[in-house]
Design an enzyme around this catalytic site. Structure first.
Site, PDB file in Angstrom:
ATOM      1  N   ARG A  27       0.930  -1.208  -0.048  1.00 36.14           N
ATOM      2  CA  ARG A  27      -0.112   0.117  -0.010  1.00 36.14           C
ATOM      3  C   ARG A  27       0.712   1.303  -0.059  1.00 36.14           C
ATOM      4  O   ARG A  27       0.337   2.307  -0.271  1.00 36.14           O
ATOM      5  CB  ARG A  27      -0.878   0.198   1.279  1.00 36.14           C
ATOM      6  CG  ARG A  27      -1.995  -0.932   1.106  1.00 36.14           C
ATOM      7  CD  ARG A  27      -2.670  -1.044   2.444  1.00 36.14           C
ATOM      8  NE  ARG A  27      -3.418  -0.005   2.683  1.00 36.14           N
ATOM      9  CZ  ARG A  27      -4.545   0.197   2.537  1.00 36.14           C
ATOM     10  NH1 ARG A  27      -5.359  -0.742   1.649  1.00 36.14           N
ATOM     11  NH2 ARG A  27      -5.294   1.539   2.688  1.00 36.14           N
ATOM     12  N   TRP A  74       2.213   6.324   6.074  1.00 34.42           N
ATOM     13  CA  TRP A  74       2.599   7.164   5.114  1.00 34.42           C
ATOM     14  C   TRP A  74       2.469   8.496   5.574  1.00 34.42           C
ATOM     15  O   TRP A  74       1.192   8.753   5.548  1.00 34.42           O
ATOM     16  CB  TRP A  74       1.577   6.621   3.980  1.00 34.42           C
ATOM     17  CG  TRP A  74       1.972   7.139   2.552  1.00 34.42           C
ATOM     18  CD1 TRP A  74       2.949   6.785   1.548  1.00 34.42           C
ATOM     19  CD2 TRP A  74       1.350   8.301   1.895  1.00 34.42           C
ATOM     20  NE1 TRP A  74       2.861   7.395   0.505  1.00 34.42           N
ATOM     21  CE2 TRP A  74       1.913   8.285   0.575  1.00 34.42           C
ATOM     22  CE3 TRP A  74       0.391   9.166   2.011  1.00 34.42           C
ATOM     23  CZ2 TRP A  74       1.450   9.431  -0.374  1.00 34.42           C
ATOM     24  CZ3 TRP A  74      -0.004  10.125   1.071  1.00 34.42           C
ATOM     25  CH2 TRP A  74       0.708  10.143   0.137  1.00 34.42           C
TER      26      TRP A  74
END
Ligand code: F6R
Length: 621
Positions: A27, A74
């Site tokens: 991801r 992230w």
């Protein structure tokens, strides 16, 4: 984007947490961490590392932890540092609260201000740490971790999935979600329950999943170590609810790499099978039916006078291709908009509009928000074309078509795109049929062409080495230009996007007729120009445009159909695919561009599946 894994189990949860994080690596992330509560310990043990999950795994020993949470981050708020990595901890007055979070807390600044005034000291720049301190403050005033989380939830604005543990609640894992996915995995033993933001992190343990709804809160708890886990599920109003247990068809093998070098390579080569699966019901039935798109599709389609397509990135390019089909086959006016633009634009809703959203993941924040915006404008007829059956987008739409591409792990979308195109072509044919614009003979001829599509795609893939041969000539370049005309202009856009995202070469795409209106000034021997050249009615126009490039010393790479009569020469490289595939040609012509980008990125030694700065599923705005 960020990923969450958590577990409450009879044995040490650490191996599952690390394995789950590895399964979420695709991801996209830049740091990772986990926190566990050991049996009989009053302290939470936390480990965090910048970089890969492998770095984290080196720090984490085995133990006796039956409870733990883990995360891949992230970066959004704050740089990529260990201090900003999750889990975030809040400690004081004999209480330790630790949590992981996906999404964005929009009111974090005002909450941070209040918490600082209450004496909390912040160790990170993240919006998540605000939630950790808020839960700490609230838990001190309550007797129950779930109740504390509910009180915190009411103060949060934004989108989130949160999982938390507390030193005062040794057998309890709590979680909540709003606008970001969170899934429970029910272990084969009643003593084991798992939690993750993505089903692929759970399927090594179980296929029995419970998808939490927006606003849901859950407490997983057990009386004694190794005891049966009780599940308490509340909806956003605090009422006890049941959510169905769903069996996922995803297996651990589906997300395994197998003999391929990269997921992107695997997924490019899965395209013939993915297309066959997506088209199976239609070509098998030998006839098109609106019911493919949902029970009420026939009546919705009968009233449709305009189509509005909303999507991002590669999925947006699929929408651009579909416009040509919808207008030429079904004679339906069609607008295609970038979701992040549409959601903030004051548009004029046209009556009798069918809103189509396209998304691989079904979790793209901008696409979901654009859909909500369309609904708020009174556009209530909505169709999602999506690859993930349990996704938020599917649940938010009244009509749906599932592309059956299987899990797409590589950040650069490939098989999702070609199956989206197949779905959109079927939709265009179905609308055309409903509008009496498709004769029975035409219907059969299109279905025959679709039946041959997987085999035609295999032939294109078989030419991989020829496209790999071109890659070496791009390695030292800093820029590239992609050209196409008509329905292949969006394919040129997609080719440029693929090249830039994994090779980091700056690439632009133009409708070839636009060259002389500006970009021709860029063309010289240092600028490779890739042209998509099907044998269609625009071929001679394109040929003239390419002559303009050659006359300026540009190096041309032409992906042509048989019979296009491009003769290879100095500065003119040509690879011919098969015969022209008519309206299905874009689905074939994009594949060489995927292969080219893949091989250029390989030659430049890039991490093809995890390009820098990018995430697979963009669940924040
Ligand atoms: C590019 C790519 C992205 C996605 C975009 C939308 O290769 O994958 O541009 O297409 O982020 O994602 P979905 O389709 O999941 O909504």
């Amino acid at each position: 984007m960020c990923g969450i894994v958590a577990a409450l189990a009879a044995s040490d949860v650490t191996p599952f947490l690390i394995d789950g994080l590895r399964r979420l690596e695709y991801r996209g992330y830049d740091s990772a961490g986990l926190a566990v509560l050991e049996e009989g310990s009053a302290h939470i043990r936390r480990h965090r590392a910048v970089g890969r999950v492998a770095e984290l795994a080196k720090q984490v020993g085995q133990g006796e932890a039956g409870l733990g949470i883990a995360h891949t981050r992230w970066a959004t708020h704050g740089a990529v540092t260990e201090d900003n990595a999750h889990p975030h901890l809040s400690v004081g007055q004999g209480l330790e609260i630790c949590l992981v979070h996906n999404g964005i807390i929009e009111n974090h600044a005002s909450l941070r201000h209040e918490l600082k005034q209450a004496g909390y000291v912040f160790a990170s720049q993240t919006d998540t740490e605000v939630v950790a301190h808020l839960l700490h403050q609230t838990r001190l005033k309550t007797t129950d971790l779930l109740q504390a989380l509910m009180m915190v939830q009411r103060q949060l604005q934004g989108a989130y999935a949160i999982a938390a543990i507390s030193s005062k609640d040794p057998g309890t894992l709590v979680a909540t979600r709003l606008g970001a996915p969170l899934i429970l995995g029910l272990g084969h033993q009643t003593t084991d329950v798992f939690l993750a933001s993505d089903a692929s992190a759970l399927v090594s343990q179980t296929q029995d999943l419970v998808y939490l709804e927006d606003g849901d809160l859950v407490a997983l708890s057990r009386e004694a170590s190794g005891g049966v886990v009780q599940r308490r599920l509340l909806d956003r109003s605090g009422q006890t609810v049941e959510r169905p247990i769903q069996q996922t068809s995803l297996s651990a093998d589906d997300v395994a790499l197998g003999p391929y070098g990269h997921y992107m390579q695997k997924e490019m080569f899965e395209q013939p099978g993915a297309l066959a699966n997506t088209l199976e019901m239609v070509v098998g039935a030998n006839s098109l039916s609106a019911s493919l798109f949902g029970q009420s599709a026939a009546s919705v389609f009968a009233q449709t006078e305009h189509v509005l397509i909303l999507a991002c990135g590669t999925s947006f390019h699929a929408g651009l291709v579909a416009r040509y089909w919808l207008e030429s086959l079904a004679h339906l006016p069609c607008t295609v908009e970038i979701a992040s633009e549409y959601r903030y634009r004051q548009s004029v809703p046209l009556p009798k509009t069918l809103v189509i959203t396209i998304s691989q993941s079904g979790e793209t924040a901008d696409t979901l928000a654009a859909l909500e915006h369309a609904k708020s404008q009174g556009l209530s007829q909505t169709l999602a074309i999506c690859n993930v059956p349990e996704s938020s987008l599917i649940r938010a739409s009244s009509l749906r078509f599932l592309t059956r591409a299987g899990p797409e792990i590589g950040v650069a979308s490939t098989k999702a795109f070609t199956t989206q195109l197949a779905a959109l072509f079927l939709l265009s044919l179905t609308l055309a049929k409903g509008r009496q614009r498709l004769s029975a003979a035409e219907e059969q001829s299109h279905l025959t062409a679709l039946r041959h599509l997987p085999a035609a795609l295999k032939t294109v893939l078989a030419a991989e080495s020829a496209f790999a041969g071109w890659a070496g000539r791009f390695v030292q370049k800093s820029h590239a230009l992609f050209l196409g005309r008509g329905i292949h202009y969006p394919i040129a856009l997609e080719g440029a996007l693929k090249l830039k995202e994994i090779s980091y070469i700056h690439a632009e795409a133009y409708a070839a007729g636009e060259l002389k209106h500006g970009p021709l000034a860029l063309v010289d021997a240092e600028m490779p120009v890739v042209a998509v050249a099907p044998n269609d009615q625009l071929l001679e126009k394109l040929r003239s445009n390419l002559e303009e490039v050659r006359a300026r010393g540009g190096e041309l790479y032409v992906i042509a159909d048989q019979g296009t009569r491009f003769e290879p020469a100095e500065g003119l490289h040509v690879i011919e695919l098969g015969d022209h595939a008519g309206l299905l040609s874009p689905i074939l012509h994009v594949v060489p561009l995927q292969l080219l980008a893949y091989h250029v990125a390989l030659a430049r030694n890039h991490d093809v599946d995890k390009p820098r700065n990018l995430a697979k599923s963009v669940t924040v705005e």
